[in-house]
Design a protein around this motif. Sequence first.
Motif, PDB file in Angstrom:
ATOM      1  N   PHE A 199      91.309  -6.932  27.843  1.00 17.32           N
ATOM      2  CA  PHE A 199      90.403  -6.305  28.804  1.00 17.32           C
ATOM      3  C   PHE A 199      91.028  -6.304  30.196  1.00 17.32           C
ATOM      4  N   SER A 200      90.554  -5.373  31.024  1.00 16.20           N
ATOM      5  CA  SER A 200      91.040  -5.261  32.400  1.00 16.20           C
ATOM      6  C   SER A 200      90.277  -6.197  33.322  1.00 16.20           C
ATOM      7  N   SER A 201      90.990  -6.704  34.317  1.00 14.50           N
ATOM      8  CA  SER A 201      90.361  -7.479  35.380  1.00 14.50           C
ATOM      9  C   SER A 201      89.578  -6.535  36.292  1.00 14.50           C
ATOM     10  N   THR A 202      88.551  -7.057  36.943  1.00 14.62           N
ATOM     11  CA  THR A 202      87.813  -6.237  37.909  1.00 14.62           C
ATOM     12  C   THR A 202      88.656  -5.980  39.156  1.00 14.62           C
ATOM     13  N   LYS A 203      89.667  -6.820  39.383  1.00 15.40           N
ATOM     14  CA  LYS A 203      90.602  -6.602  40.485  1.00 15.40           C
ATOM     15  C   LYS A 203      91.844  -5.918  39.928  1.00 15.40           C
ATOM     16  N   ASN A 204      92.521  -5.142  40.799  1.00 12.06           N
ATOM     17  CA  ASN A 204      93.657  -4.354  40.334  1.00 12.06           C
ATOM     18  C   ASN A 204      94.749  -4.361  41.398  1.00 12.06           C
ATOM     19  N   TYR A 241      93.498   4.258  44.424  1.00 11.03           N
ATOM     20  CA  TYR A 241      93.764   4.224  42.990  1.00 11.03           C
ATOM     21  C   TYR A 241      92.448   4.083  42.220  1.00 11.03           C
ATOM     22  N   LYS A 242      92.188   5.021  41.330  1.00  7.89           N
ATOM     23  CA  LYS A 242      90.959   5.077  40.529  1.00  7.89           C
ATOM     24  C   LYS A 242      89.695   5.096  41.384  1.00  7.89           C
ATOM     25  N   GLY A 243      89.846   5.492  42.646  1.00  8.46           N
ATOM     26  CA  GLY A 243      88.701   5.470  43.551  1.00  8.46           C
ATOM     27  C   GLY A 243      87.654   6.521  43.243  1.00  8.46           C
ATOM     28  N   HIS A 244      88.027   7.549  42.464  1.00  8.01           N
ATOM     29  CA  HIS A 244      87.096   8.635  42.161  1.00  8.01           C
ATOM     30  C   HIS A 244      86.214   8.326  40.956  1.00  8.01           C
ATOM     31  N   ARG A 245      86.507   7.244  40.255  1.00 11.17           N
ATOM     32  CA  ARG A 245      85.748   6.956  39.035  1.00 11.17           C
ATOM     33  C   ARG A 245      84.364   6.404  39.353  1.00 11.17           C
ATOM     34  N   MET A 246      83.428   6.674  38.455  1.00  9.89           N
ATOM     35  CA  MET A 246      82.077   6.149  38.611  1.00  9.89           C
ATOM     36  C   MET A 246      82.121   4.626  38.610  1.00  9.89           C
ATOM     37  N   LYS A 247      81.453   4.018  39.568  1.00 13.86           N
ATOM     38  CA  LYS A 247      81.524   2.571  39.728  1.00 13.86           C
ATOM     39  C   LYS A 247      80.765   1.821  38.638  1.00 13.86           C
ATOM     40  N   ARG A 248      79.610   2.366  38.229  1.00 13.40           N
ATOM     41  CA  ARG A 248      78.755   1.620  37.311  1.00 13.40           C
ATOM     42  C   ARG A 248      79.238   1.742  35.873  1.00 13.40           C
ATOM     43  N   LYS A 249      79.363   0.600  35.207  1.00 13.66           N
ATOM     44  CA  LYS A 249      79.648   0.588  33.780  1.00 13.66           C
ATOM     45  C   LYS A 249      78.331   0.760  33.017  1.00 13.66           C
ATOM     46  N   PRO A 250      78.377   1.252  31.783  1.00 13.07           N
ATOM     47  CA  PRO A 250      77.145   1.389  30.997  1.00 13.07           C
ATOM     48  C   PRO A 250      76.459   0.036  30.805  1.00 13.07           C
ATOM     49  N   LEU A 251      75.155   0.077  30.632  1.00 13.14           N
ATOM     50  CA  LEU A 251      74.400  -1.150  30.391  1.00 13.14           C
ATOM     51  C   LEU A 251      74.963  -1.881  29.171  1.00 13.14           C
ATOM     52  N   GLY A 252      75.111  -3.171  29.303  1.00 15.61           N
ATOM     53  CA  GLY A 252      75.607  -3.983  28.193  1.00 15.61           C
ATOM     54  C   GLY A 252      77.104  -4.177  28.186  1.00 15.61           C
TER      55      GLY A 252
END
Length: 239
Positions: free
Chosen positions: A61-66, A75-86
């Motif tokens: 898995f990826s770290s929340t820090k990059n 970097y990846k700043g355009h991606r939606m911040k919220r992950k799906p529930l769960g």
Amino acid sequence: MLLIDSDFLAYKAAQACEIGIDFGEDVIIAQSQFSEVLKVFHNELNKVTKAMMEDNFILYFSSTKNFRKKIYPDYKGHRMKRKPLGYKRLVNYCRENHNFKLIEGLEADDTIGIEATRFADPSNIIVSPDKDMRQIPSTLWNLTDDVTEITKDDGDRWHLIQSLSGDPTDGYSGCPGIGVKRATELLNKNENKWEAVCKAYRDRGLSDDDALLNARLAKILRNEDYDHDRNQPILWTPN
């Protein structure tokens, strides 16, 4: 041993189980059942192990820090911040119940790349749909095509192709007007591959520093690209 890029599987499972409930007026809420998230995740995981006929695996898995954000804040700043529930709960579940690996500051791709080259074993198979993994000398399955054997030269070449073509999904543009096909042609024509990359950037009014930044953003870490004593990546530098 399967080295599985699990960000994708976990996101897919959590997203599949999230539903929206419209209460009318101005109220819409999202809802999910974690038992269903787990069920979907394990179904997807079982598909992988059956397809590869291998029950031993590590979930990466990826770290929340990059670390890439330190050299390029967008970097990846355009991606939606919220992950799906769960999603976060599923990551914690995997941490507690499976063979789990996460290195602080790194993406799952990097951690896989480091371990696949640090503990090289011909029986290991990287499982990831991410085309970035074509940089890592390994056996790779992208979840759709046949298993592919990637040599070091193959991986080095793909890194330079991505340094030119960029990756819009990760938010770095590469060299303007150059896609994978054109990048491949440029590298085929030139013996000095890195000079060919830099010249392409200069021809479009950019600099060698721009080329180097994109190459560092594109680079998926291998064992030699990580300082295990300091627990930090070693930024890529052309030979």
